[in-house]
Design an enzyme around this catalytic site. Structure first.
Site, PDB file in Angstrom:
ATOM      1  N   ASP A 225      32.133  42.964  51.290  1.00 51.13           N
ATOM      2  CA  ASP A 225      33.014  42.821  50.178  1.00 51.13           C
ATOM      3  C   ASP A 225      32.564  41.625  49.190  1.00 51.13           C
ATOM      4  O   ASP A 225      32.166  40.907  49.590  1.00 51.13           O
ATOM      5  CB  ASP A 225      34.204  42.246  50.932  1.00 51.13           C
ATOM      6  CG  ASP A 225      35.481  42.049  49.988  1.00 51.13           C
ATOM      7  OD1 ASP A 225      35.998  43.211  49.335  1.00 51.13           O
ATOM      8  OD2 ASP A 225      35.947  41.086  49.760  1.00 51.13           O
TER       9      ASP A 225
ATOM     10  N   GLU B  73      29.820  45.938  47.803  1.00 56.75           N
ATOM     11  CA  GLU B  73      31.098  46.154  46.833  1.00 56.75           C
ATOM     12  C   GLU B  73      30.979  45.664  45.553  1.00 56.75           C
ATOM     13  O   GLU B  73      31.366  44.302  45.379  1.00 56.75           O
ATOM     14  CB  GLU B  73      32.607  45.853  47.536  1.00 56.75           C
ATOM     15  CG  GLU B  73      33.639  46.391  46.874  1.00 56.75           C
ATOM     16  CD  GLU B  73      34.526  45.210  46.040  1.00 56.75           C
ATOM     17  OE1 GLU B  73      35.367  45.455  45.275  1.00 56.75           O
ATOM     18  OE2 GLU B  73      34.235  44.113  46.811  1.00 56.75           O
TER      19      GLU B  73
HETATM   20  C1  GLC Z   1      37.374  42.972  46.856  1.00 57.98           C
HETATM   21  C2  GLC Z   1      38.620  43.788  47.478  1.00 57.98           C
HETATM   22  C3  GLC Z   1      39.854  43.330  46.744  1.00 57.98           C
HETATM   23  C4  GLC Z   1      39.872  41.702  47.127  1.00 57.98           C
HETATM   24  C5  GLC Z   1      38.624  40.987  46.782  1.00 57.98           C
HETATM   25  C6  GLC Z   1      38.558  39.652  47.361  1.00 57.98           C
HETATM   26  O1  GLC Z   1      36.963  43.237  45.335  1.00 57.98           O
HETATM   27  O2  GLC Z   1      38.135  45.144  47.022  1.00 57.98           O
HETATM   28  O3  GLC Z   1      40.914  44.080  46.969  1.00 57.98           O
HETATM   29  O4  GLC Z   1      40.887  41.308  46.337  1.00 57.98           O
HETATM   30  O5  GLC Z   1      37.376  41.738  47.208  1.00 57.98           O
HETATM   31  O6  GLC Z   1      38.237  39.651  48.788  1.00 57.98           O
END
Ligand code: GLC
Length: 654
Positions: free
Chosen positions: A283, A325
């Protein structure tokens, strides 16, 4: 570089854990031996000047061996199988779905009984949204983790999670979960200790006694949630300090300049690996390194840390792939696959967020030229890596592609984005979408978009007005959007609820833990009586479900839909139609997508470029056969139609 003897450290650790270096564990030993200098190098390039650097590198080597030792034989066999397969993530056989366990089926215990439904659809890969301990009301949908190894009570227990993994493994399904690498909840044990004044743990975060440095950081760091969480620091009264909290005030950024943080988080990564995770969703990796005077995003050290993680995983748990991500500008996304000598040696998978947003762009404008202008960048993805292709996920839709791509299509970037924001928030007379703006930045007017696939495609409005034609049109749009992600190359990731057309859910507005975040409008509660309507003739649910099911079957049927760098975009003979050729050996399929509300005409010449001249095209979607016409004649596509045309009879042109 450190002056420690890495080989000696390997021997010590292997002896300690009784590794059979010449027998059963030989392959692991070889991986360790072959890659340890790279590990040492990457580690030193970050921590060389840290007082605890050497000690932590030695601890890291110990950890690599321990984790392998503790890995189950079944997972070791799966590792060997995936390694033998090579680049298993490229396969056309994988189709995923991302879901919230509680909203989908109540809790983890309820999930195994839903696997049949997913199998019926064709899904064999699940992304379970975060299920680890996270304080109610200050959770960010589970992305504020208070304990990386304890399942949140309302989801069940660690045993239940293991049970789900077991069931999925038996069904040959792949599992993905998140490691929230950038931050912890302010209720995490480390944060609690830091708050109570423990200096060791204060060093796990970016904590400052006054606003001097925070103010400087704030000058160059953008805000992620400017409406609900302005600024990048939060005051902690208990210890009278300011802590960096880039996302919400309850998500404290981890300090990766401290090697103890890296080792502890690596241990959590391995904990998930040994649970049987097939793809680990890292993430928000863009944020893990901070430096004064920068945006604190996409910094080179963030890439070094990811490469280090990748090397470690390759050694001890090589069957687990990494998904980065990184929802950032196209040029920056590409770097998460690795560059230079680390090309294809960083993240195995990344979200094709650019393409996702560009499909929304095309749907609103009926013009595919911006999408096409981005492809030269996206095609740089190295062989062996792949995308997650998707139309919607739990997050907002950001219009983060380059201005140059918009200008290449002849539009003004500011006005173009304004049109898209108006269109999807339902503020444009031509729009049938029902969505909302997310995180509007009052200073820049930047904003992203919330809403479900169905609502943004017009289904919510069409149902509200009981407009049969509009309902049909919105279904065509939904399927068009899904079809392009299914055949583009990459792992298609459906978002739960979209397979039956869930529209926006506004109940979040009554929950104070969610009302500040309109992303919840597209995180529906699944009502199984609605989903069961897939068995009732001619319902909206059935129409969408059967179409998605058919798309998946078609993807799995043709090997060339795997991601083997076998895509060529066709020359844009009609700006409303996006098209590419997927080819393998002597097979080739033309995939065409009409983003127009009206019929679109394409000259038959389109099929005769690139040195081939098919005489007959077979449409895998409709079953129709088309005799290829003369160059000045036209192939006609219906509004929002797509075609998957295989050249079944062609000759190579001399
Ligand atoms: C990523 C997740 C999102 C979250 C962010 C902070 O982008 O997909 O939902 O708010 O990380 O952890």
């Amino acid at each position: 570089m450190y002056s420690i003897n890495l080989e000696e450290q390997i021997s010590i650790a292997c002896n300690k854990y009784q590794i059979d270096t010449k027998g059963l564990d030989q392959a692991f030993y070889k991986r360790l031996f072959d890659n340890i200098s790279t590990v040492g190098h990457l580690f030193a390039s970050i921590y060389e000047h840290h007082a605890a650097g050497v000690e932590k590198l030695i601890a890291l080597i110990d950890l690599l061996v321990l984790v392998y030792k503790e890995r189950s034989n079944t997972l070791k066999e799966k590792d060997a199988h995936k390694l033998a397969q090579g680049n298993w993530v490229l396969s056309n056989q994988i189709v995923g779905m991302s879901l919230y366990v509680d909203r989908f089926c109540g809790d983890l215990k309820g999930l195994p009984s839903k696997l049949d439904y997913l199998k019926e659809l064709g899904v064999n890969f699940l992304h379970l949204m975060p299920v680890f301990e996270s304080p109610e009301g200050e959770s960010d949908g589970g992305y504020a983790v208070a304990d990386f190894r304890k399942v949140e009570e309302r989801f069940g227990t660690m045993e239940d999670l293991r049970d789900v993994q077991q069931h999925m493994q038996e069904e040959n399904m792949y599992l993905m979960i998140d490691i929230v690498l950038n931050h912890t909840s302010h209720h995490h044990e480390w944060a609690k200790k830091a708050r109570s004044g423990d200096a060791t743990y204060q060093d796990y975060f970016y904590m400052f006694s006054d606003r001097y440095l925070p103010d400087q950081f704030d000058q160059t760091m953008p805000e992620i949630f400017p409406e609900s969480a302005p600024g990048n620091f939060s005051y902690v009264p208990e210890c009278n300090k300011w802590v960096m909290s880039v996302f919400h005030h309850y998500q404290w950024d981890l300090n990766y300049t401290n090697p103890a943080v890296f080792n502890d988080m690596l241990l959590n990564i391995f904990f998930y690996a040994n649970l049987g995770v097939d793809i680990l969703r890292v993430d928000a990796p863009a944020f893990i390194w901070k430096q004064l005077g920068t945006t604190c995003q996409n910094l080179p050290q963030a890439h070094t840390l990811l490469r280090l993680i990748k090397q470690c995983v390759n050694i001890s748990t090589p069957g687990m792939a990494l998904l980065g991500e990184a929802i950032v500008a196209p040029k920056e996304i590409m770097k998460y696959f690795g560059t230079d000598e680390f090309t294809a040696k960083e993240c195995d998978v990344a979200y094709n967020a650019t393409q996702m947003a560009l499909q929304w762009d095309a749907l609103a404008t009926a013009d595919t030229r911006v999408m096409l202008a981005a492809q030269h960048e996206l095609l740089q993805k190295p062989f062996g890596t792949t995308w997650i292709t998707y139309t919607r996920c739990h997050d907002d839709i950001g219009l983060g592609y380059d201005d140059s791509m918009i200008t290449a299509a002849g539009y003004h970037p500011y006005h173009h984005r304004k049109f898209l924001k108006d269109y999807y928030s339902g503020n444009h007379e031509l729009s049938d979408a029902t969505g909302a703006l997310f995180s509007v930045n009052p200073k820049t007017q930047d904003a992203r978009i919330s809403g479900t696939l169905a609502s943004l495609c017009g289904l919510e409005k069409a149902i509200r007005y009981n407009d049969v034609l509009a309902i049909q049109q919105s279904i065509s749009k939904i399927i068009l959007m899904q079809a392009q992600t299914m055949f583009l190359g990459g792992i298609p990731m459906l978002y739960y609820g979209d397979e039956v057309g869930y529209t926006n859910d506004y109940t979040y507005q009554n929950d104070s833990g969610k009302s500040y975040d309109n992303r919840w409008m597209h995180r529906p509660m699944i009502h199984w009586d609605k989903n069961q309507r897939i068995h009732i003739e001619n319902t909206v649910e059935q129409k969408i479900f059967l179409a998605v099911q058919k798309l998946i079957q078609l993807r799995k049927k043709l090997f060339l839909f795997g991601d083997y760098k076998n895509i060529t975009w066709v020359t844009p003979h009609n700006i409303h139609v996006a098209g590419f050729i997927r080819a393998y050996d002597n097979k080739r399929v033309y995939c065409l997508f009409n983003y127009n509300k009206q019929a679109s005409y394409i000259t038959w010449y389109l099929f005769k470029e690139h040195g081939y001249a098919p005489a007959v095209l077979f449409d895998h979607w409709t079953g129709a056969k088309h005799k290829v016409g003369l160059d000045h004649e036209y192939f006609i596509m219906e509004p929002y139609q797509f075609c998957i045309l295989e050249a079944v009879d062609y000759s190579v042109r001399s």
